[in-house]
Scaffold this active site. Structure first.
Site, PDB file in Angstrom:
ATOM      1  CB  THR A 187      -0.970   0.015   1.197  1.00 27.79           C
ATOM      2  OG1 THR A 187      -1.534   1.328   1.296  1.00 27.79           O
ATOM      3  CG2 THR A 187      -0.303  -0.330   2.514  1.00 27.79           C
ATOM      4  CD  GLU A 334      -3.320  -0.245   5.521  1.00 32.36           C
ATOM      5  OE1 GLU A 334      -4.285  -0.120   4.729  1.00 32.36           O
ATOM      6  OE2 GLU A 334      -2.371   0.559   5.562  1.00 32.36           O
ATOM      7  CE  LYS A 445      -7.527   5.771  -3.052  1.00 32.47           C
ATOM      8  NZ  LYS A 445      -8.405   4.895  -2.330  1.00 32.47           N
ATOM      9  CD1 TRP A 450      -3.279   5.056  -1.596  1.00 35.69           C
ATOM     10  CD2 TRP A 450      -3.833   7.047  -0.751  1.00 35.69           C
ATOM     11  NE1 TRP A 450      -4.362   4.887  -0.789  1.00 35.69           N
ATOM     12  CE2 TRP A 450      -4.730   6.086  -0.255  1.00 35.69           C
ATOM     13  CE3 TRP A 450      -3.982   8.373  -0.371  1.00 35.69           C
ATOM     14  CZ2 TRP A 450      -5.753   6.407   0.602  1.00 35.69           C
ATOM     15  CZ3 TRP A 450      -5.005   8.699   0.488  1.00 35.69           C
ATOM     16  CH2 TRP A 450      -5.880   7.723   0.959  1.00 35.69           C
TER      17      TRP A 450
HETATM   18  P1  AMP Z   1      -6.588   1.988  -0.104  1.00 37.87           P
HETATM   19  O1  AMP Z   1      -5.807   1.397   1.012  1.00 37.87           O
HETATM   20  O2  AMP Z   1      -5.754   2.515  -1.216  1.00 37.87           O
HETATM   21  O3  AMP Z   1      -7.637   1.068  -0.575  1.00 37.87           O
HETATM   22  O4  AMP Z   1      -7.321   3.284   0.440  1.00 37.87           O
HETATM   23  C1  AMP Z   1      -8.156   3.186   1.544  1.00 37.87           C
HETATM   24  C2  AMP Z   1      -8.658   4.539   1.919  1.00 37.87           C
HETATM   25  O5  AMP Z   1      -9.573   5.026   0.928  1.00 37.87           O
HETATM   26  C3  AMP Z   1      -9.454   4.524   3.201  1.00 37.87           C
HETATM   27  O6  AMP Z   1      -8.614   4.548   4.337  1.00 37.87           O
HETATM   28  C4  AMP Z   1     -10.296   5.774   3.054  1.00 37.87           C
HETATM   29  O7  AMP Z   1      -9.560   6.939   3.378  1.00 37.87           O
HETATM   30  C5  AMP Z   1     -10.584   5.797   1.557  1.00 37.87           C
HETATM   31  N1  AMP Z   1     -11.908   5.193   1.296  1.00 37.87           N
HETATM   32  C6  AMP Z   1     -12.188   3.931   0.943  1.00 37.87           C
HETATM   33  N2  AMP Z   1     -13.508   3.741   0.795  1.00 37.87           N
HETATM   34  C7  AMP Z   1     -14.106   4.927   1.077  1.00 37.87           C
HETATM   35  C8  AMP Z   1     -15.464   5.395   1.117  1.00 37.87           C
HETATM   36  N3  AMP Z   1     -16.496   4.610   0.811  1.00 37.87           N
HETATM   37  N4  AMP Z   1     -15.668   6.685   1.463  1.00 37.87           N
HETATM   38  C9  AMP Z   1     -14.646   7.506   1.754  1.00 37.87           C
HETATM   39  N5  AMP Z   1     -13.350   7.136   1.733  1.00 37.87           N
HETATM   40  C10 AMP Z   1     -13.080   5.860   1.401  1.00 37.87           C
END
Ligand code: AMP
Length: 547
Positions: A187, A334, A445, A450
């Site tokens: 990640t 995670e 993002k 990211w």
């Molecule tokens: P990743 O590890 O790249 O999948 O990113 C995860 C992050 O995306 C989470 O910690 C949130 O900050 C954001 N995220 C994922 N799903 C949502 C959602 N439905 N609404 C708002 N933020 C989200």
């Protein structure tokens, strides 16, 4: 011991293993299809045979339990086969993020100690570029759609189809310990080099079962069931495409793997293959709806979970208008990933106005079965469930990564106090439904990727005219967020925004930061807001500049 507690010596203690997800569909739906790009079609019976052959080919190559096998591919039937065959022989599947910079890719391959790399022919130029700095890989396997001779930058053990054709299908898969590591990936959500997360057989099986209980049990809206046709639109390298390929296979539904995401091609597949169930980040849905070919696409049977970033009300309304049954899901790398979803009940559909329903679909949602979510203050005490008081989301579930690979200090922080800290800021209501409002961390993002604000700041500060810089994520219709730089110049120095973007591009070209950094906007300011201990106060900056 009392008689009641006797355990027969030969009682079989059934382990929760990925191989066991394959029994039911192959038995009740052997003729069901798995489609690749609308061009190749396999039955579940053939799929299972191919999994067995791939497993045998890997063992012939010398892959042993505990070894890591990496894949670099677009979404494909081959990837699905790897989802099963690699862990089923006790090896670890490393799904490489093909959008990482070359530097990050080299780092993750060596950090994960990848021994085999299965690589799509499209990435061979990249491999040529980085091969001299990879020293863990023993075997390369070529994944290709047109089997013409390719220019190979390294010695390949073979081409995927040729290896499968030559293999004798493996009949018996070992009964591994269910806690055996099955998958790993990296990640890039925070600063520094990517961090490795990992999941066991048991975790993936429980995520699959709970996912089916949660997604399939709401008959009124957004239910995933045996009559569905599934197509992922979040890449398989990213958290196993949210684990939904495992659920789809267990359900025995028709599955469509689209290869590289090209909008007109995706729209054609939705129509032609009659796709009914997908999941994606908001940027992808936005891209599909904006595409001219969407005018002629029949979306009326399509259910889509939106996650990875918040579903904006405007996008939700536009999708509903096209007949798409859209709703939110939330999770992170995670967490395997899914934690919450926002399906509506029959009563909510009947009694709530369209506007209220849109708000409900855009909420982050209520927890999946077995997931325990809390929204807490800095002392880990729950904040009021009034949907206004904000705190951090912390979670427990059977499928959360138990730490970061080879990284004790960040693992401890992630699990401080025995709960996984998401760094997401949210409110919650008395029904336990959460609504994310912000992020504790400052990464930005852009369209699902990211960007680390600290890395971009370092690059800006490396320009001779720049004294200080702070990077914030600014909301953007198309990309979700774009980087917004507040820049303080050194005395007597001058530079334009275009020159700073050019400076950034040099780092992109060297593969040090993702190309999305070029979307950066720049604002020159006199000074940056600071906290009492002299750190950048991004909350104050956001308020001051309305970002
Ligand atoms: P990743 O590890 O790249 O999948 O990113 C995860 C992050 O995306 C989470 O910690 C949130 O900050 C954001 N995220 C994922 N799903 C949502 C959602 N439905 N609404 C708002 N933020 C989200």
């Amino acid at each position: 011991m009392s008689d009641i507690q006797w355990r027969a010596e030969e009682a079989y203690e059934y382990p929760l293993l990925i191989k066991n997800l394959l029994f039911a569909p192959a038995a009740y739906n052997p003729e069901q299809e798995i489609v690749y790009r609308g061009e190749l079609r396999f039955t579940y019976a053939q799929f299972r045979e191919r999994v067995r052959k791939l497993a045998a080919a890997l063992i012939d190559m010398g892959v042993k339990p505990g070894d890591t096998v990496a894949v670099m591919d677009w979404d494909s039937h081959r990837y699905l086969e790897c989802f099963y065959a690699v862990p089923m022989i006790g090896a670890v599947l490393h799904t490489i993020n093909i959008r990482l910079t070359p530097e990050q890719m080299i780092y993750t391959i060596s950090h994960a100690e990848d021994m085999v790399l299965m690589i799509n022919a499209e990435f061979l130029p990249l491999l040529g570029h980085i091969k001299s700095r990879i020293d863990t890989i023993r075997n390369y396997i070529l994944l290709t759609d047109n089997r013409e001779a390719e220019q190979l930058p390294v010695d390949f053990t073979g081409e995927y189809e040729a290896l499968l054709a030559a293999a004798q299908p493996l009949q018996d898969f070992p009964d591994l310990d269910e806690k055996t590591r099955a998958t790993t990936f990296y990640t890039t959500g925070t600063t520094g080099m990517p961090k490795g997360v990992y999941f066991s057989h048991r975790q993936l099986v429980l995520h699959t079962l709970s996912g089916l209980v949660s997604l399939a049990s709401n008959p009124a809206q957004g239910s995933f069931h045996r009559e569905d046709v599934y197509m992922p639109l979040t890449p398989m390298f990213h958290v196993h495409a949210w684990g939904i390929p495992y659920m789809a296979t267990m359900l025995g539904v028709k599955q469509v793997y689209p290869g590289k995401y090209v909008p007109e091609h995706l729209l054609r597949l939705i129509d032609q293959e009659k796709v009914t169930y997908s999941h994606c980040v908001p940027t992808i849905l936005h891209m599909l709806l904006k595409h001219p070919a969407s005018e002629k696409t029949d979306f009326s049977r399509w259910k889509v979970i939106i996650g990875g970033a918040a579903l904006a009300k405007s996008l939700c309304a536009a999708a509903l208008q096209k007949g798409i049954d859209v709703y939110s899901g939330y999770g992170m790398s995670e967490t395997c990933p899914i934690l919450t979803i926002s399906q509506l009940t029959a009563a909510e559909l009947e009694h709530n106005s369209l506007e209220e329903q849109i708000s409900m679909r855009c909420r982050t949602g209520t927890p999946f079965s077995l997931v325990h979510v809390k929204v807490t203050d800095e002392k880990m005490q729950p904040v009021r469930d009034d949907d206004r008081s904000a705190g951090e989301i912390i979670v427990r579930a059977p499928w959360l990564t138990q730490g970061y690979l080879k990284d004790q200090s960040n693992s401890r922080k992630l699990w401080a106090g025995g709960w996984l800290h998401t760094s997401d800021v949210a409110c919650w209501n008395e029904r336990g439904s959460v609504r994310i409002t912000d992020r504790l961390r400052d990464a930005i993002k852009v369209g699902g990727e990211w960007l680390s604000s600290l890395e971009l700041e370092d690059i800006l500060i490396s320009h001779p005219a720049v004294s200080e810089a702070a990077l914030l994520g600014q909301h953007h219709e198309r990309w979700g967020e774009i980087p917004f730089a507040l820049v303080v110049l050194k005395e007597g120095q001058a530079v334009t925004a275009a020159e700073l973007t050019h400076h950034m591009r040099e780092f992109i070209d060297k593969g040090l930061v993702p190309k999305e950094a070029v979307l950066m906007k720049v604002k020159f300011v006199e000074a940056l807001e600071k906290t009492s201990v002299g750190k950048s106060d991004k909350m104050a900056m956001r308020a001051k500049y309305s970002i």
